[in-house]
Design a protein around this motif. Structure first.
Motif, PDB file in Angstrom:
ATOM      1  N   LEU A 103      72.499   4.705 -39.417  1.00 42.40           N
ATOM      2  CA  LEU A 103      71.345   4.919 -38.538  1.00 42.40           C
ATOM      3  C   LEU A 103      71.526   4.203 -37.205  1.00 42.40           C
ATOM      4  CD1 LEU A 103      68.381   4.538 -41.049  1.00 42.40           C
ATOM      5  CD2 LEU A 103      69.037   6.595 -39.809  1.00 42.40           C
ATOM      6  N   GLU A 104      72.016   2.974 -37.263  1.00 37.08           N
ATOM      7  CA  GLU A 104      72.208   2.208 -36.035  1.00 37.08           C
ATOM      8  C   GLU A 104      73.283   2.841 -35.147  1.00 37.08           C
ATOM      9  OE1 GLU A 104      72.892  -1.897 -37.012  1.00 37.08           O
ATOM     10  OE2 GLU A 104      71.038  -1.990 -38.180  1.00 37.08           O
ATOM     11  N   ALA A 105      74.374   3.283 -35.741  1.00 33.02           N
ATOM     12  CA  ALA A 105      75.446   3.911 -34.959  1.00 33.02           C
ATOM     13  C   ALA A 105      74.952   5.197 -34.309  1.00 33.02           C
ATOM     14  CB  ALA A 105      76.652   4.187 -35.855  1.00 33.02           C
ATOM     15  N   GLU A 106      74.211   5.994 -35.071  1.00 33.18           N
ATOM     16  CA  GLU A 106      73.660   7.233 -34.518  1.00 33.18           C
ATOM     17  C   GLU A 106      72.648   6.925 -33.413  1.00 33.18           C
ATOM     18  OE1 GLU A 106      71.359  11.307 -35.936  1.00 33.18           O
ATOM     19  OE2 GLU A 106      71.735   9.736 -37.399  1.00 33.18           O
ATOM     20  N   MET A 147      82.511  19.187 -34.039  1.00 32.50           N
ATOM     21  CA  MET A 147      83.858  19.475 -34.539  1.00 32.50           C
ATOM     22  C   MET A 147      84.922  18.718 -33.739  1.00 32.50           C
ATOM     23  SD  MET A 147      83.470  23.511 -35.512  1.00 32.50           S
ATOM     24  CE  MET A 147      85.118  23.710 -36.167  1.00 32.50           C
ATOM     25  N   ARG A 148      84.740  18.622 -32.414  1.00 27.46           N
ATOM     26  CA  ARG A 148      85.694  17.861 -31.603  1.00 27.46           C
ATOM     27  C   ARG A 148      85.700  16.391 -32.003  1.00 27.46           C
ATOM     28  NH1 ARG A 148      83.635  21.518 -27.920  1.00 27.46           N
ATOM     29  NH2 ARG A 148      82.120  20.023 -27.062  1.00 27.46           N
ATOM     30  N   HIS A 149      84.506  15.819 -32.215  1.00 27.42           N
ATOM     31  CA  HIS A 149      84.426  14.423 -32.638  1.00 27.42           C
ATOM     32  C   HIS A 149      85.015  14.238 -34.042  1.00 27.42           C
ATOM     33  CE1 HIS A 149      82.340  12.594 -29.284  1.00 27.42           C
ATOM     34  NE2 HIS A 149      81.503  13.627 -29.255  1.00 27.42           N
ATOM     35  N   LEU A 150      84.756  15.167 -34.923  1.00 23.12           N
ATOM     36  CA  LEU A 150      85.290  15.055 -36.281  1.00 23.12           C
ATOM     37  C   LEU A 150      86.809  15.184 -36.281  1.00 23.12           C
ATOM     38  CD1 LEU A 150      84.309  14.556 -39.126  1.00 23.12           C
ATOM     39  CD2 LEU A 150      84.055  17.024 -39.412  1.00 23.12           C
ATOM     40  N   GLN A 151      87.338  16.073 -35.466  1.00 25.44           N
ATOM     41  CA  GLN A 151      88.793  16.222 -35.370  1.00 25.44           C
ATOM     42  C   GLN A 151      89.440  14.971 -34.784  1.00 25.44           C
ATOM     43  OE1 GLN A 151      90.957  18.380 -36.572  1.00 25.44           O
ATOM     44  NE2 GLN A 151      89.301  19.494 -37.530  1.00 25.44           N
ATOM     45  N   ALA A 152      88.796  14.378 -33.795  1.00 26.00           N
ATOM     46  CA  ALA A 152      89.327  13.140 -33.229  1.00 26.00           C
ATOM     47  C   ALA A 152      89.362  12.054 -34.298  1.00 26.00           C
ATOM     48  CB  ALA A 152      88.480  12.695 -32.032  1.00 26.00           C
ATOM     49  N   TYR A 153      88.280  11.930 -35.051  1.00 24.23           N
ATOM     50  CA  TYR A 153      88.241  10.940 -36.127  1.00 24.23           C
ATOM     51  C   TYR A 153      89.309  11.244 -37.169  1.00 24.23           C
ATOM     52  CZ  TYR A 153      86.687   8.155 -40.033  1.00 24.23           C
ATOM     53  OH  TYR A 153      86.665   7.273 -41.078  1.00 24.23           O
ATOM     54  N   SER A 213      86.404   7.561 -26.478  1.00 19.03           N
ATOM     55  CA  SER A 213      86.856   6.822 -25.294  1.00 19.03           C
ATOM     56  C   SER A 213      85.781   6.737 -24.208  1.00 19.03           C
ATOM     57  CB  SER A 213      88.126   7.454 -24.726  1.00 19.03           C
ATOM     58  OG  SER A 213      87.878   8.784 -24.322  1.00 19.03           O
ATOM     59  N   GLU A 214      84.907   7.716 -24.110  1.00 17.49           N
ATOM     60  CA  GLU A 214      83.870   7.698 -23.072  1.00 17.49           C
ATOM     61  C   GLU A 214      82.730   6.739 -23.431  1.00 17.49           C
ATOM     62  OE1 GLU A 214      80.576  10.657 -20.985  1.00 17.49           O
ATOM     63  OE2 GLU A 214      82.149  11.533 -22.225  1.00 17.49           O
ATOM     64  N   SER A 215      82.258   6.823 -24.666  1.00 17.89           N
ATOM     65  CA  SER A 215      81.083   6.045 -25.053  1.00 17.89           C
ATOM     66  C   SER A 215      81.425   4.701 -25.693  1.00 17.89           C
ATOM     67  CB  SER A 215      80.231   6.837 -26.046  1.00 17.89           C
ATOM     68  OG  SER A 215      80.910   6.948 -27.295  1.00 17.89           O
ATOM     69  N   GLY A 216      82.619   4.589 -26.270  1.00 22.30           N
ATOM     70  CA  GLY A 216      82.974   3.390 -27.016  1.00 22.30           C
ATOM     71  C   GLY A 216      82.344   3.334 -28.394  1.00 22.30           C
ATOM     72  N   GLN A 217      81.653   4.401 -28.764  1.00 18.40           N
ATOM     73  CA  GLN A 217      80.980   4.469 -30.063  1.00 18.40           C
ATOM     74  C   GLN A 217      81.805   5.304 -31.040  1.00 18.40           C
ATOM     75  OE1 GLN A 217      78.131   2.687 -30.739  1.00 18.40           O
ATOM     76  NE2 GLN A 217      78.434   1.880 -28.674  1.00 18.40           N
ATOM     77  N   SER A 218      81.479   5.187 -32.305  1.00 20.70           N
ATOM     78  CA  SER A 218      82.183   5.906 -33.358  1.00 20.70           C
ATOM     79  C   SER A 218      82.078   7.420 -33.180  1.00 20.70           C
ATOM     80  CB  SER A 218      81.590   5.525 -34.719  1.00 20.70           C
ATOM     81  OG  SER A 218      82.036   6.395 -35.728  1.00 20.70           O
ATOM     82  N   HIS A 219      83.208   8.094 -33.373  1.00 18.28           N
ATOM     83  CA  HIS A 219      83.168   9.557 -33.366  1.00 18.28           C
ATOM     84  C   HIS A 219      82.236  10.069 -34.459  1.00 18.28           C
ATOM     85  CE1 HIS A 219      86.004  10.719 -30.293  1.00 18.28           C
ATOM     86  NE2 HIS A 219      86.875   9.835 -30.727  1.00 18.28           N
ATOM     87  N   LEU A 220      82.177   9.368 -35.601  1.00 16.31           N
ATOM     88  CA  LEU A 220      81.298   9.800 -36.685  1.00 16.31           C
ATOM     89  C   LEU A 220      79.831   9.694 -36.286  1.00 16.31           C
ATOM     90  CD1 LEU A 220      83.122   8.299 -39.785  1.00 16.31           C
ATOM     91  CD2 LEU A 220      83.220  10.651 -38.887  1.00 16.31           C
ATOM     92  N   ALA A 221      79.476   8.687 -35.488  1.00 14.64           N
ATOM     93  CA  ALA A 221      78.103   8.570 -34.991  1.00 14.64           C
ATOM     94  C   ALA A 221      77.771   9.745 -34.076  1.00 14.64           C
ATOM     95  CB  ALA A 221      77.914   7.243 -34.264  1.00 14.64           C
ATOM     96  N   HIS A 222      78.741  10.189 -33.292  1.00 13.00           N
ATOM     97  CA  HIS A 222      78.526  11.364 -32.445  1.00 13.00           C
ATOM     98  C   HIS A 222      78.296  12.609 -33.298  1.00 13.00           C
ATOM     99  CE1 HIS A 222      79.215   9.966 -28.292  1.00 13.00           C
ATOM    100  NE2 HIS A 222      79.998   9.046 -28.851  1.00 13.00           N
ATOM    101  N   VAL A 223      79.029  12.737 -34.391  1.00 11.53           N
ATOM    102  CA  VAL A 223      78.831  13.875 -35.299  1.00 11.53           C
ATOM    103  C   VAL A 223      77.412  13.840 -35.857  1.00 11.53           C
ATOM    104  CG1 VAL A 223      79.551  14.926 -37.486  1.00 11.53           C
ATOM    105  CG2 VAL A 223      81.280  14.076 -35.893  1.00 11.53           C
ATOM    106  N   ARG A 224      76.979  12.669 -36.313  1.00 13.82           N
ATOM    107  CA  ARG A 224      75.610  12.542 -36.839  1.00 13.82           C
ATOM    108  C   ARG A 224      74.582  12.917 -35.777  1.00 13.82           C
ATOM    109  NH1 ARG A 224      74.020   9.153 -41.408  1.00 13.82           N
ATOM    110  NH2 ARG A 224      72.144   8.815 -40.185  1.00 13.82           N
ATOM    111  N   ALA A 225      74.783  12.465 -34.554  1.00 10.51           N
ATOM    112  CA  ALA A 225      73.833  12.765 -33.483  1.00 10.51           C
ATOM    113  C   ALA A 225      73.763  14.265 -33.228  1.00 10.51           C
ATOM    114  CB  ALA A 225      74.219  12.016 -32.208  1.00 10.51           C
TER     115      ALA A 225
END
Length: 116
Positions: A30-33, A64-70, A78-90
């Motif tokens: 939840l916090e990462a998202e 899908m782009r974030h999941l593939q990167a992960y 690289s842009e946000s510094g946050q987890s790619h998985l958090a981006h997928v959740r968002a």
């Protein structure tokens, strides 16, 4: 949950057990998202998908782009510094909320014959 599965005999417990089990959501997820949603709010405006319709393809593509990167071994965006998985959740959260609010342009392709 039936009565024997409840941790106590308080009537509020049985009532609460029938509700959505939000206490089962992992705090770290939840916090990462939330961090990613905060970055999106700064960039596009908070709750922007409720003010203007959004397209399924845009958010599925981003997820899908974030999941593939992960999957390729890159943990942080690289842009946000946050987890790619958090981006997928968002992305998925926005799709779920937009659909619930009738603000989703469902531009998925026609159903195919090869389903998983």
């Amino acid at each position: 949950m039936n009565g024997s599965d409840l941790p106590d005999d308080n009537p509020k417990t049985a009532y609460g057990a029938a509700k959505v089990p939000l206490h089962l959501l992992p705090p770290a997820a939840l916090e990462a998202e939330a961090w990613v949603m905060g970055l999106g709010a700064e960039k596009y405006g908070p709750w922007n998908w409720r003010g203007q319709r959004v397209s399924t393809s845009v958010y599925v593509g981003a997820a899908m782009r974030h999941l593939q990167a992960y999957w390729s071994g890159v943990t942080l965006d690289s842009e946000s510094g946050q987890s790619h998985l958090a981006h997928v959740r968002a992305c998925m959260g926005i799709l779920l909320d937009a659909a619930e609010q009738d603000m989703l342009n469902d531009d998925r392709p026609p159903t195919g014959s090869r389903l998983l």
